[in-house]
Design a protein around this motif. Structure first.
Motif, short mmCIF file in Angstrom:
data_model
loop_
_atom_site.label_atom_id
_atom_site.label_comp_id
_atom_site.label_asym_id
_atom_site.label_seq_id
_atom_site.Cartn_x
_atom_site.Cartn_y
_atom_site.Cartn_z
N LYS A 13 112.03 -11.86 -16.14
CA LYS A 13 111.51 -13.13 -16.61
C LYS A 13 111.97 -13.40 -18.04
CE LYS A 13 107.32 -12.97 -13.76
NZ LYS A 13 105.84 -12.98 -13.78
N GLY A 14 111.86 -14.67 -18.45
CA GLY A 14 112.15 -15.04 -19.83
C GLY A 14 113.61 -15.20 -20.15
N GLY A 15 114.43 -15.31 -19.10
CA GLY A 15 115.86 -15.46 -19.36
C GLY A 15 116.63 -15.69 -18.08
N PHE A 16 117.91 -15.39 -18.13
CA PHE A 16 118.81 -15.65 -17.00
C PHE A 16 119.59 -14.39 -16.69
CE2 PHE A 16 122.15 -17.50 -14.50
CZ PHE A 16 121.63 -18.68 -13.99
N THR A 17 119.55 -13.99 -15.43
CA THR A 17 120.22 -12.77 -15.00
C THR A 17 121.60 -13.10 -14.44
OG1 THR A 17 118.12 -11.70 -14.46
CG2 THR A 17 120.10 -10.75 -13.51
N PHE A 18 122.63 -12.55 -15.06
CA PHE A 18 123.99 -12.66 -14.57
C PHE A 18 124.37 -11.35 -13.88
CE2 PHE A 18 123.65 -15.77 -17.92
CZ PHE A 18 124.40 -16.85 -17.46
N LYS A 19 125.55 -11.30 -13.30
CA LYS A 19 125.96 -10.12 -12.56
C LYS A 19 126.05 -8.87 -13.44
CE LYS A 19 128.43 -12.18 -8.67
NZ LYS A 19 129.74 -12.43 -8.02
N VAL A 23 120.49 -12.47 -20.17
CA VAL A 23 120.35 -13.28 -21.38
C VAL A 23 118.90 -13.74 -21.50
CG1 VAL A 23 121.09 -15.33 -22.64
CG2 VAL A 23 122.73 -14.07 -21.24
N ALA A 24 118.15 -13.08 -22.37
CA ALA A 24 116.81 -13.57 -22.69
C ALA A 24 116.94 -14.81 -23.55
CB ALA A 24 116.02 -12.49 -23.43
N HIS A 25 116.15 -15.84 -23.26
CA HIS A 25 116.25 -17.07 -24.06
C HIS A 25 114.88 -17.69 -24.34
CE1 HIS A 25 116.97 -19.46 -20.03
NE2 HIS A 25 115.76 -18.98 -20.11
N ASP A 26 113.83 -16.89 -24.21
CA ASP A 26 112.49 -17.41 -24.43
C ASP A 26 112.19 -17.69 -25.90
OD1 ASP A 26 112.69 -14.48 -24.32
OD2 ASP A 26 110.59 -14.49 -24.91
#
Length: 251
Positions: A13-19, A23-26
């Motif tokens: 949670k709190g971001g974007f999971t790539f392969k 990337v946390a972006h909260d």
């Protein structure tokens, strides 16, 4: 995204999971979005040893460049907002490329005046709204509006930091990109590559990727390409998927 897939993958949670990275972006006002992904996937990296990401935010583009590069020695990210700079540092340190990604909490104008480093590639997903109605907070306004980083100032800073044959790449709304080209040409930048982007085939261009250089190679014309993100049924096109397949889960 299918909720079953999300649960199965156990996405953080709190971001974007790539392969290959998360990337946390909260703590960042500007979240991971398609604009940054497009720039990170497209920016030319052949023979690049040193790269700079101006306004790195969460560090997304720096991480994408790191994944794509095979000759890179250093990727520096500059971020004016202290919380975003800290989060970008944490994202970089949590990645497999932590040894050569460095994040600096700084104003790009001050950074350009102080450092002697030159970069083969400079990228930026810059603010593009003219100051108008105030945002709900100063940090969001800083990220979205050209109040603290004008396009003229961005070009000047890039000029002082770019190598002789380096590339400066940006992603912008299409109409603002046309204005940016005019400003750049007045400052003796030459456009080398551009990609006009549509969300779907029946819609007008809404984004543009631009690559500029200081040296005008005689007889070499600007390379122009087109990217359509979705087909008539709303599915990602094959071309878009080919751009993001190394990054997005399930593609």
């Amino acid at each position: 995204m299918n909720q079953k897939k999300v649960k199965k993958a156990g996405l953080r949670k709190g971001g974007f999971t790539f392969k290959q990275f998360f990337v946390a972006h909260d703590k960042c006002e500007m979240k991971v979005g398609t604009d940054g992904v497009l720039l990170g996937a497209w920016a030319p990296i052949d023979n690049v040893k040193r790269a700079l990401d101006i306004g790195t935010g969460s560090g997304l583009i720096a991480l994408m460049l790191a994944q794509r590069a095979n000759k890179i020695e250093c990727i520096d990210g500059i971020e004016l907002d202290e919380k975003a700079a800290l989060q970008a540092t944490e994202n970089a340190q949590g990645s497999q490329w932590h040894s050569f990604i460095h994040i600096y909490h700084s104003d790009i104008h001050h950074y350009a005046e102080q450092v002697q480093n030159k970069y083969d590639l400079i990228v930026s997903n810059p603010p593009y709204f003219e100051p108008a109605i105030a945002c709900r907070n100063d940090v969001r306004e800083q990220a979205r509006y050209t109040k603290t980083l004008t396009h003229e100032g961005l070009l000047d800073s890039a000029q002082s930091l770019i190598t002789e044959d380096g590339l400066f790449c940006v992603v912008l709304p299409y109409s603002i990109g046309e204005q940016f080209i005019e400003i750049a040409e007045k400052k003796e930048w030459n456009i080398a590559k551009r990609v006009n982007i549509k969300d779907s085939a029946d819609k007008p261009y809404h984004r543009v990727l631009l690559a500029f250089q200081r040296q005008n190679q005689s007889g070499v014309k600007c390379s122009i390409d087109e990217l359509i993100i979705r087909d008539h049924e709303g599915h990602y096109t094959d071309k878009f998927q080919s751009w993001v397949t190394d990054f997005y889960l399930y593609y």
